[in-house]
Motif scaffolding. Structure first.
Motif, PDB file in Angstrom:
ATOM      1  N   CYS A 111       0.722  -1.597  -0.860  1.00 21.87           N
ATOM      2  CA  CYS A 111      -0.290  -0.127   0.288  1.00 21.87           C
ATOM      3  C   CYS A 111       0.643   1.361  -0.087  1.00 21.87           C
ATOM      4  CB  CYS A 111      -1.027  -0.140   1.112  1.00 21.87           C
ATOM      5  SG  CYS A 111      -2.231  -1.106   1.536  1.00 21.87           S
ATOM      6  N   ARG A 112       0.299   2.386  -0.322  1.00 20.56           N
ATOM      7  CA  ARG A 112       1.326   3.795  -0.407  1.00 20.56           C
ATOM      8  C   ARG A 112       1.585   4.336   0.658  1.00 20.56           C
ATOM      9  NH1 ARG A 112      -1.884   7.957  -3.769  1.00 20.56           N
ATOM     10  NH2 ARG A 112      -1.965   6.545  -5.182  1.00 20.56           N
ATOM     11  N   ASN A 113       0.498   3.805   0.971  1.00 19.79           N
ATOM     12  CA  ASN A 113       0.387   4.210   3.494  1.00 19.79           C
ATOM     13  C   ASN A 113       1.904   3.524   3.768  1.00 19.79           C
ATOM     14  OD1 ASN A 113       0.248   6.014   5.121  1.00 19.79           O
ATOM     15  ND2 ASN A 113      -1.466   4.921   6.095  1.00 19.79           N
ATOM     16  N   GLU A 116       5.469   5.201   2.697  1.00 18.85           N
ATOM     17  CA  GLU A 116       5.126   6.324   2.927  1.00 18.85           C
ATOM     18  C   GLU A 116       6.127   6.745   4.652  1.00 18.85           C
ATOM     19  OE1 GLU A 116       1.209   8.384   2.546  1.00 18.85           O
ATOM     20  OE2 GLU A 116       1.781   9.497   0.097  1.00 18.85           O
ATOM     21  N   LYS A 117       5.196   5.682   4.848  1.00 26.22           N
ATOM     22  CA  LYS A 117       5.997   5.746   6.417  1.00 26.22           C
ATOM     23  C   LYS A 117       6.755   4.884   6.131  1.00 26.22           C
ATOM     24  CE  LYS A 117       2.565   6.549   9.822  1.00 26.22           C
ATOM     25  NZ  LYS A 117       2.106   7.062  10.217  1.00 26.22           N
ATOM     26  N   CYS A 137       6.359   6.499  -3.866  1.00 28.12           N
ATOM     27  CA  CYS A 137       5.178   6.609  -3.516  1.00 28.12           C
ATOM     28  C   CYS A 137       4.339   6.614  -3.880  1.00 28.12           C
ATOM     29  CB  CYS A 137       5.069   6.127  -1.965  1.00 28.12           C
ATOM     30  SG  CYS A 137       6.160   5.841  -0.866  1.00 28.12           S
ATOM     31  N   ASP A 142      -3.293   3.643  -2.971  1.00 31.13           N
ATOM     32  CA  ASP A 142      -4.305   3.667  -2.040  1.00 31.13           C
ATOM     33  C   ASP A 142      -5.571   3.331  -1.656  1.00 31.13           C
ATOM     34  OD1 ASP A 142      -5.225   5.303   0.238  1.00 31.13           O
ATOM     35  OD2 ASP A 142      -5.198   7.032  -0.380  1.00 31.13           O
ATOM     36  N   ASP A 157      -2.934   0.935   9.920  1.00 28.71           N
ATOM     37  CA  ASP A 157      -4.207   1.631  10.463  1.00 28.71           C
ATOM     38  C   ASP A 157      -3.718   1.605  12.107  1.00 28.71           C
ATOM     39  OD1 ASP A 157      -5.076   3.348   7.889  1.00 28.71           O
ATOM     40  OD2 ASP A 157      -6.426   1.295   7.094  1.00 28.71           O
ATOM     41  N   GLN A 160      -1.777   3.144  13.597  1.00 27.94           N
ATOM     42  CA  GLN A 160      -2.030   5.039  13.880  1.00 27.94           C
ATOM     43  C   GLN A 160      -1.950   5.501  14.915  1.00 27.94           C
ATOM     44  OE1 GLN A 160      -1.839   6.801  11.485  1.00 27.94           O
ATOM     45  NE2 GLN A 160      -1.719   5.543   9.558  1.00 27.94           N
TER      46      GLN A 160
END
Length: 280
Positions: A111-113, A116-117, A137, A142, A157, A160
């Protein structure tokens, strides 16, 4: 031979040819279909969650074999070992060794997230040591907008909410663990504050290095442990001359600043005063 017999033989021959062609088509498809195979990357087997043990190729980067993927993923060994991001291993493994799910004969992207993380967590090491973050990314899905299945959506998620506590924990860890790195012929200066002494934890080589990290650690342990300052040149001679073809490449040293000069001192200080008199 009668006309009817000729006709029967012709029909039988046509059926045989058709059946042979069908078998060939099935065999070709079976050869072309990707097959699940056991993951050979020790990093992915040990650092990613349970259930991740099989993969399929080609992967998302065009590698057709695990050998190719392993060779390229080795460039990220230092980032993984540094622990700069808890998402990095999952991101890289899902990219280089995509998980194989029976019944779903296609690879699933990270996943994109997740990308990024991983990028954000390792930004300080990437900048400090001149690393190159190879991935854009935005090329990864997404799920919130596309609805596409990807690896890491639930993982990111779920964490978070824990970001604040994780940040505090990472802050404490950074105080304990320190890193120093450099390229060939650089002068590396490992330093601890007053009343603290160097204790080498790990040595890593990357790039075009031909050095053995175990041998390098032994040399630097003898050279630096118990000192407040330790300065040396990143060169084969400084590491004991064990590097094949004389290439040290890039090096990263993970160390701690302890209140004892060495391990023996630490153990000795743990002995009560009265007992210590008896041992002398």
């Amino acid at each position: 031979m009668s006309r009817m017999e000729w006709l029967a033989i012709s029909i039988l021959l046509c059926q045989c040819v058709s059946l042979t062609t069908s078998y060939r088509f099935i065999a070709m498809n079976q050869r072309r279909s990707p097959q699940c195979e056991r993951v050979e990357s020790l990093t992915c087997l040990t650092k990613v969650g349970e259930g991740y043990n099989s993969t399929m190729f080609p992967n998302h980067l065009g590698h057709s074999t695990q050998k190719e993927a392993l060779a390229e993923m080795r460039d990220f060994e230092v980032l993984i070992e540094s622990g700069c991001s808890k998402y990095l291993s999952t991101f890289l493994c899902s990219l280089y060794f995509p998980i194989c799910t029976p019944g779903l004969m296609t690879t699933v992207k990270p996943c994109r997230n997740l990308c990024e993380k991983s990028k954000k967590g390792c930004a300080h090491i990437v900048q400090k040591y001149g690393y190159e973050w190879k991935f854009n990314c935005t090329q990864f899905p997404d799920p919130a907008t596309s609805g596409e299945i990807c690896v890491g959506a639930t993982t990111v998620d779920a964490n978070q909410v824990e970001d604040k506590s994780v940040a505090k924990k990472e802050k404490k860890t950074k105080k304990k663990a320190r890193m120093a790195g450099g390229s060939e012929n650089d002068i590396l200066d490992i330093t601890c504050p007053r009343n603290k002494y160097i204790f080498v934890r790990k040595v890593m080589h990357f790039g075009d290095s031909t050095c053995c990290k175990v041998a390098s650690k032994a040399v630097l342990t003898a050279l630096c442990n118990g000192k407040r300052h330790c300065k040396f040149t990143v060169a084969p001679e400084s590491l004991g001359g064990h590097c094949e073809k004389g290439r040290t490449g890039q090096i990263m040293v993970r160390y701690r600043c302890t209140s004892h000069k060495d391990k023996n001192c630490s153990q000795q200080n743990a002995i009560p005063r009265k007992s210590r008199k008896n041992t002398s």
